[in-house]
Design a protein around this motif. Structure first.
Motif, PDB file in Angstrom:
ATOM      1  N   ALA A   1       0.834  -1.207   0.000  1.00  0.00           N
ATOM      2  CA  ALA A   1       0.000   0.000   0.000  1.00  0.00           C
ATOM      3  C   ALA A   1       0.867   1.255   0.000  1.00  0.00           C
ATOM      4  O   ALA A   1       0.591   2.227  -0.726  1.00  0.00           O
ATOM      5  N   GLN A   2       1.935   1.259   0.778  1.00  0.00           N
ATOM      6  CA  GLN A   2       2.830   2.408   0.829  1.00  0.00           C
ATOM      7  C   GLN A   2       3.500   2.668  -0.513  1.00  0.00           C
ATOM      8  O   GLN A   2       3.792   3.818  -0.866  1.00  0.00           O
ATOM      9  N   ALA A   3       3.740   1.616  -1.291  1.00  0.00           N
ATOM     10  CA  ALA A   3       4.409   1.741  -2.587  1.00  0.00           C
ATOM     11  C   ALA A   3       3.422   1.905  -3.752  1.00  0.00           C
ATOM     12  O   ALA A   3       3.847   1.952  -4.903  1.00  0.00           O
ATOM     13  N   GLY A   4       2.128   1.978  -3.462  1.00  0.00           N
ATOM     14  CA  GLY A   4       1.140   2.110  -4.509  1.00  0.00           C
ATOM     15  C   GLY A   4       0.947   0.847  -5.333  1.00  0.00           C
ATOM     16  O   GLY A   4       0.549   0.906  -6.500  1.00  0.00           O
ATOM     17  N   LEU A   5       1.209  -0.300  -4.736  1.00  0.00           N
ATOM     18  CA  LEU A   5       1.066  -1.585  -5.413  1.00  0.00           C
ATOM     19  C   LEU A   5      -0.126  -2.353  -4.849  1.00  0.00           C
ATOM     20  O   LEU A   5      -0.582  -2.080  -3.741  1.00  0.00           O
ATOM     21  N   VAL A   6      -0.593  -3.313  -5.626  1.00  0.00           N
ATOM     22  CA  VAL A   6      -1.705  -4.159  -5.204  1.00  0.00           C
ATOM     23  C   VAL A   6      -1.127  -5.422  -4.557  1.00  0.00           C
ATOM     24  O   VAL A   6      -0.168  -6.003  -5.074  1.00  0.00           O
ATOM     25  N   TYR A   7      -1.717  -5.848  -3.454  1.00  0.00           N
ATOM     26  CA  TYR A   7      -1.243  -7.039  -2.755  1.00  0.00           C
ATOM     27  C   TYR A   7      -2.213  -8.195  -2.959  1.00  0.00           C
ATOM     28  O   TYR A   7      -3.433  -8.026  -2.898  1.00  0.00           O
ATOM     29  N   SER A   8      -1.654  -9.386  -3.218  1.00  0.00           N
ATOM     30  CA  SER A   8      -2.482 -10.573  -3.446  1.00  0.00           C
ATOM     31  C   SER A   8      -1.827 -11.775  -2.785  1.00  0.00           C
ATOM     32  O   SER A   8      -0.605 -11.921  -2.815  1.00  0.00           O
ATOM     33  N   ARG A   9      -2.655 -12.644  -2.213  1.00  0.00           N
ATOM     34  CA  ARG A   9      -2.158 -13.874  -1.584  1.00  0.00           C
ATOM     35  C   ARG A   9      -2.877 -15.079  -2.189  1.00  0.00           C
ATOM     36  O   ARG A   9      -4.091 -15.062  -2.374  1.00  0.00           O
ATOM     37  N   SER A  10      -2.112 -16.109  -2.500  1.00  0.00           N
ATOM     38  CA  SER A  10      -2.696 -17.313  -3.092  1.00  0.00           C
ATOM     39  C   SER A  10      -1.826 -18.511  -2.726  1.00  0.00           C
ATOM     40  O   SER A  10      -0.752 -18.363  -2.144  1.00  0.00           O
ATOM     41  N   GLU A  11      -2.295 -19.703  -3.089  1.00  0.00           N
ATOM     42  CA  GLU A  11      -1.530 -20.927  -2.824  1.00  0.00           C
ATOM     43  C   GLU A  11      -0.794 -21.415  -4.065  1.00  0.00           C
ATOM     44  O   GLU A  11       0.012 -22.342  -3.970  1.00  0.00           O
ATOM     45  N   THR A  12      -1.090 -20.825  -5.216  1.00  0.00           N
ATOM     46  CA  THR A  12      -0.406 -21.184  -6.466  1.00  0.00           C
ATOM     47  C   THR A  12      -0.117 -19.916  -7.263  1.00  0.00           C
ATOM     48  O   THR A  12      -0.721 -18.866  -7.006  1.00  0.00           O
ATOM     49  N   LEU A  13       0.769 -20.042  -8.246  1.00  0.00           N
ATOM     50  CA  LEU A  13       1.075 -18.922  -9.136  1.00  0.00           C
ATOM     51  C   LEU A  13       1.386 -19.472 -10.522  1.00  0.00           C
ATOM     52  O   LEU A  13       2.310 -20.271 -10.690  1.00  0.00           O
ATOM     53  N   ALA A  14       0.611 -19.054 -11.523  1.00  0.00           N
ATOM     54  CA  ALA A  14       0.823 -19.491 -12.906  1.00  0.00           C
ATOM     55  C   ALA A  14       1.807 -18.553 -13.595  1.00  0.00           C
ATOM     56  O   ALA A  14       1.881 -17.355 -13.280  1.00  0.00           O
ATOM     57  N   GLU A  15       2.552 -19.084 -14.542  1.00  0.00           N
ATOM     58  CA  GLU A  15       3.526 -18.268 -15.258  1.00  0.00           C
ATOM     59  C   GLU A  15       2.858 -17.117 -15.994  1.00  0.00           C
ATOM     60  O   GLU A  15       3.429 -16.032 -16.130  1.00  0.00           O
TER      61      GLU A  15
END
Length: 347
Positions: free
Chosen positions: A88-102
């Motif tokens: 939030a301080q850097a103006g970015l969006v934060y997301s949490r998940s259990e996987t990440l696709a390329e």
């Protein structure tokens, strides 16, 4: 008879009337003249103001936390809160998940990964312009975009062993570990070494006389009854303090230990209502390492690095772990992280 004067006056009036008529006719001709086909009208040139093109603002990048099974929920929550704050301080969006696709890497600004590093390494190699931060005990190959916050269960268990014998009357301390943990033998060894660092052979004054602390490993499948039986076996040596891994910290188990007047040290936070028997929580401060890494990992001239997570002593009951003892523990924990003490091999 018309005289010459009258004749002159008549002629003058006639001339005046003729001039007026002629002038009126000329004015009417001028005012009514219209352009003809051979004489096109001159059209006034108009200019239209250009329509401004709206500027396209790219969407903010995403900071992604990928968490896999096997980590304590409270431990994950602390990291979750810290990353949300920093993003939030850097103006970015934060997301949490259990996987990440390329395919998701295109919108990604940074990846923080907790768990098995196999897929982490593959994704980091595929997107070398993105900083990847791995949190865990595995040692990874160095790469420009890979940062590591190295955790050490051996150090946590070492300090837990030290605290249990430090606060236990007559050194009577023990610990319960998980059979399912493939490294449980190492962690039990570190637990005993922590006590030995404090007092060598930690022998009690009163019988039964054995070297403390003592430990046992229990299968998670046995649940409360298995842990209770393991504790009862250890308690034949009249325990005063017991160390529990996060999986063993249940209300049922803590109720039973409270009924036996046992003080508890844990590596995860206590549930509500058990502060009176809870001496302290031994864990690692990952949030402080994220603060330290945050600005550096976005700089193009900074290469990946490895940071050792410091030991944190929390949920302290200072009626059991006094401020003076806390200072002693914190000094030994600092030396441990700095590499002056080897948790699996002490002199």
């Amino acid at each position: 008879m018309v005289t010459l004067k009258k004749l002159q006056r008549i002629i003058l009036v006639s001339l005046t009337i003729s001039v007026v008529v002629i002038l009126a006719g000329c004015n009417g001709a001028i005012s009514s003249k219209q352009p003809t086909a051979s004489e096109p009208a001159i059209l006034q040139e108009t200019t239209t103001a250009p329509i401004p093109t709206p500027s396209v603002t790219p969407p903010p990048g995403i900071v992604r936390l990928v968490t896999q099974a096997g980590f304590d929920a409270a431990y994950i929550e602390e990291i979750d809160i810290k990353l949300d704050e920093l993003s939030a301080q850097a103006g970015l969006v934060y997301s949490r998940s259990e996987t990440l696709a390329e395919s998701e890497l295109e919108s990604t600004r940074a990846v923080i990964w907790i768990g098995d590093p196999t897929e982490f390494n593959r994704l980091a190699a595929a997107a070398q312009e993105i900083p990847f931060v791995h949190i865990g005990s595995a040692k990874l190959d160095q790469a420009k975009n890979i940062f590591q916050i190295h955790l050490s269960p051996a150090r946590v268990n070492f300090i837990a062993g030290l605290i249990t014998v430090l606060i236990a009357p007559d050194r009577r301390a023990g610990g319960l570990f998980s059979v399912e943990d493939p490294d449980n033998a190492q962690w039990m060894n570190a637990f005993v070494n922590g006590a030995a660092y404090l007092c060598g052979r930690c022998m009690p004054v009163y019988a039964p006389v054995i070297s403390f602390p003592i430990a046992s490993a229990v299968s998670e499948s046995q649940g409360f009854q298995g842990r209770k039986n393991a504790f009862d076996q250890l308690d034949q040596n009249r325990l005063e303090v017991l160390y529990l891994t996060p999986q063993a910290v249940t209300s049922e188990m803590l109720d039973y230990l409270a009924s036996q007047s046992i003080v508890v040290v844990g590596s995860g936070p206590p549930p509500e209502g058990y502060n009176s028997i809870w001496a302290a929580t031994v864990t690692e401060n990952v949030a402080s390492m994220l603060d330290q890494l945050w600005s550096e990992m976005f700089q193009s001239d900074v290469s990946g690095q490895v940071l050792e997570a410091p030991i944190a002593i929390r949920d302290i009951n200072d009626q059991i772990l006094s401020p003076g003892r806390q200072q002693l523990v914190e000094k030994i924990a600092s030396d441990l992280v700095d590499g002056w003490i080897e948790p699996l091999s002490i002199p």
